[in-house]
Design a protein around this motif. Structure first.
Motif, PDB file in Angstrom:
ATOM      1  N   ALA A   1     -95.508  19.443 -36.147  1.00 33.20           N
ATOM      2  CA  ALA A   1     -96.545  20.331 -35.324  1.00 33.20           C
ATOM      3  C   ALA A   1     -98.042  20.034 -35.901  1.00 33.20           C
ATOM      4  N   VAL A   2     -97.977  20.303 -37.374  1.00 35.84           N
ATOM      5  CA  VAL A   2     -99.481  20.313 -37.848  1.00 35.84           C
ATOM      6  C   VAL A   2    -100.080  18.748 -37.490  1.00 35.84           C
ATOM      7  N   PHE A   3     -99.193  17.734 -37.779  1.00 31.09           N
ATOM      8  CA  PHE A   3     -99.874  16.394 -37.468  1.00 31.09           C
ATOM      9  C   PHE A   3     -99.996  16.224 -36.023  1.00 31.09           C
ATOM     10  N   LYS A   4     -99.255  16.886 -35.014  1.00 33.53           N
ATOM     11  CA  LYS A   4     -99.721  16.687 -33.702  1.00 33.53           C
ATOM     12  C   LYS A   4    -100.764  17.162 -33.464  1.00 33.53           C
ATOM     13  N   ASN A   5    -101.087  18.658 -33.961  1.00 34.53           N
ATOM     14  CA  ASN A   5    -102.340  19.334 -33.820  1.00 34.53           C
ATOM     15  C   ASN A   5    -103.433  18.501 -34.286  1.00 34.53           C
ATOM     16  N   LEU A   6    -103.479  18.025 -35.631  1.00 37.39           N
ATOM     17  CA  LEU A   6    -104.517  16.871 -36.080  1.00 37.39           C
ATOM     18  C   LEU A   6    -104.677  15.848 -35.351  1.00 37.39           C
ATOM     19  N   TYR A   7    -103.785  15.102 -34.887  1.00 40.79           N
ATOM     20  CA  TYR A   7    -103.959  13.912 -34.066  1.00 40.79           C
ATOM     21  C   TYR A   7    -104.758  14.046 -32.727  1.00 40.79           C
ATOM     22  N   ASP A   8    -104.333  15.469 -32.136  1.00 40.03           N
ATOM     23  CA  ASP A   8    -104.870  15.845 -30.809  1.00 40.03           C
ATOM     24  C   ASP A   8    -106.314  16.206 -31.262  1.00 40.03           C
ATOM     25  N   LYS A   9    -106.721  16.808 -32.094  1.00 37.44           N
ATOM     26  CA  LYS A   9    -108.257  17.213 -32.571  1.00 37.44           C
ATOM     27  C   LYS A   9    -109.024  16.048 -32.929  1.00 37.44           C
ATOM     28  N   LEU A  10    -108.151  15.137 -33.470  1.00 33.29           N
ATOM     29  CA  LEU A  10    -108.976  13.930 -34.249  1.00 33.29           C
ATOM     30  C   LEU A  10    -109.141  12.974 -33.259  1.00 33.29           C
ATOM     31  N   ASP A  11    -108.546  13.036 -32.178  1.00 31.37           N
ATOM     32  CA  ASP A  11    -108.555  11.883 -30.956  1.00 31.37           C
ATOM     33  C   ASP A  11    -107.726  10.730 -31.506  1.00 31.37           C
ATOM     34  N   LEU A  12    -106.588  10.818 -31.960  1.00 30.28           N
ATOM     35  CA  LEU A  12    -105.856   9.620 -32.513  1.00 30.28           C
ATOM     36  C   LEU A  12    -104.726   9.526 -31.590  1.00 30.28           C
ATOM     37  N   PRO A  13    -104.033   8.333 -31.499  1.00 34.02           N
ATOM     38  CA  PRO A  13    -102.834   8.004 -30.392  1.00 34.02           C
ATOM     39  C   PRO A  13    -101.641   8.366 -31.042  1.00 34.02           C
ATOM     40  N   TRP A  14    -100.958   9.621 -30.617  1.00 32.96           N
ATOM     41  CA  TRP A  14     -99.474  10.060 -30.914  1.00 32.96           C
ATOM     42  C   TRP A  14     -98.617   9.187 -30.505  1.00 32.96           C
ATOM     43  N   SER A  15     -97.642   9.207 -31.130  1.00 31.92           N
ATOM     44  CA  SER A  15     -96.267   8.327 -30.724  1.00 31.92           C
ATOM     45  C   SER A  15     -95.056   8.921 -31.050  1.00 31.92           C
ATOM     46  N   GLN A  16     -93.871   8.835 -30.414  1.00 32.88           N
ATOM     47  CA  GLN A  16     -92.692   9.259 -30.944  1.00 32.88           C
ATOM     48  C   GLN A  16     -92.284   8.422 -32.183  1.00 32.88           C
TER      49      GLN A  16
END
Length: 320
Positions: free
Chosen positions: A236-251
């Protein structure tokens, strides 16, 4: 070719905190996508850019001294990728590790070698807790996105004890401009002498986070979170960071986080591991607290109280 590739980077991320606070893990996870480069501790006097000789260099955005301006000249090389990083290994490294590092370079040169020709990159993560006092300067001059990791002072000191690292307040307090800007009303603290390394480490924690939290309070866009939040809810913490930092999240990234944070049923680090990511993250804090005596916890709390209570509850120190 390298310059053209660097021109594609518009998203510079700066991960910092104090040593042993989890910044390496955070930098590792944020740089998992192919589009994200990783730059390891360029300000570290042991393994950073040649010419960086000062631990925890404080830099005012105004660059008010000649030393700060020299630091600025060296720092600019990061953002053009016109930099080199030194290979370093601690004396405790076994001979085979030393040989490997001599051939391939230690972490900094190795990842830099991958980053320079990366034609896919759009972002870069700079990770460096030894440059924590330069965070506002980097934000103002290079538009980095600061990501600040806070580790509970008890857990921090337990981690230092495990690896026998003892940060010294004198590595911070010989900077007159830092004292003028942040410690003018408590010179006795910043110049104080402490009876043992545990108390000095507590003072180091307080001094570092006093500056970082004061700076972060001025800039709502800075991302500040605790190591304990990360341990309890890593995905959850990293998903939030990825979103706010505009980084591409993946499974695949989520799976990697789960692998690293649940890969070992024990919260204890494996013997000989300075950094052991494969642990039961949810139990790390409890294990750390139990390794510090009640007397030490009370002494630590007395030093860090005003800064620590901005982030943690008094009950987290288990003082009663």
């Amino acid at each position: 070719m390298f310059k053209l590739a660097v021109d594609k980077i518009e998203n510079w991320i700066y991960v910092t905190g104090v040593i042993r606070s989890g910044t390496t893990f955070v930098g590792k996870i944020l740089s998992l996508p192919l589009q994200v480069d990783y730059i390891h501790e360029p300000f570290n006097p042991l393994c950073g850019i040649p010419g960086m000789t000062k631990w925890y260099r404080y830099v005012e955005p105004s660059l008010s001294t000649a030393e700060m301006r020299q630091f600025h000249t060296l720092t600019k090389s990061i953002f053009s990728y016109d930099l080199q990083l030194r290979t370093w290994y601690p004396p405790s490294n076994p001979i085979h590790t030393r040989v490997i590092k001599q051939v391939f370079g230690s972490r900094g040169p190795f990842y830099l070698r991958l980053a320079k020709p990366n034609i896919f990159h759009r972002a870069a993560v700079i990770k460096d807790p030894t440059g924590n006092l330069a965070t506002e300067y980097l934000y103002r001059h290079f538009a980095v996105k600061p990501v600040i990791v806070i580790k509970h002072p008890i857990s921090f000191i337990a981690s230092l004890k495990r690896v026998n690292w003892h940060p010294k307040l004198e590595e911070i307090n010989d900077q007159p401009q830092l004292i003028e800007d942040y410690f003018a009303d408590e010179r006795d603290f910043i110049k104080g002498k402490y009876d043992n390394w545990v108390l000095e480490a507590a003072a180091y924690w307080r001094a570092s986070y006093k500056v970082l939290l004061a700076q972060a309070s001025q800039y709502p866009g800075w991302l500040v979170f605790t190591h304990e939040e990360l341990s309890q809810s890593s995905v959850a913490v990293f998903k939030n960071l990825y979103d706010k930092l505009d980084l591409p999240w993946s499974q695949g990234i989520e799976n990697k986080i789960l692998q690293l944070t649940t890969g070992n049923s024990s919260a204890k680090a494996r013997k000989g591991k300075v950094q052991d990511f494969k642990r039961n993250s949810a139990d790390i804090f409890k294990t750390s607290i139990e390794s510090i005596s009640l007397t030490e916890r009370r002494q630590i709390f007395e030093i860090v109280e005003d800064i620590a209570l901005q982030v943690y509850d008094r009950s987290s120190f288990l003082l009663d």
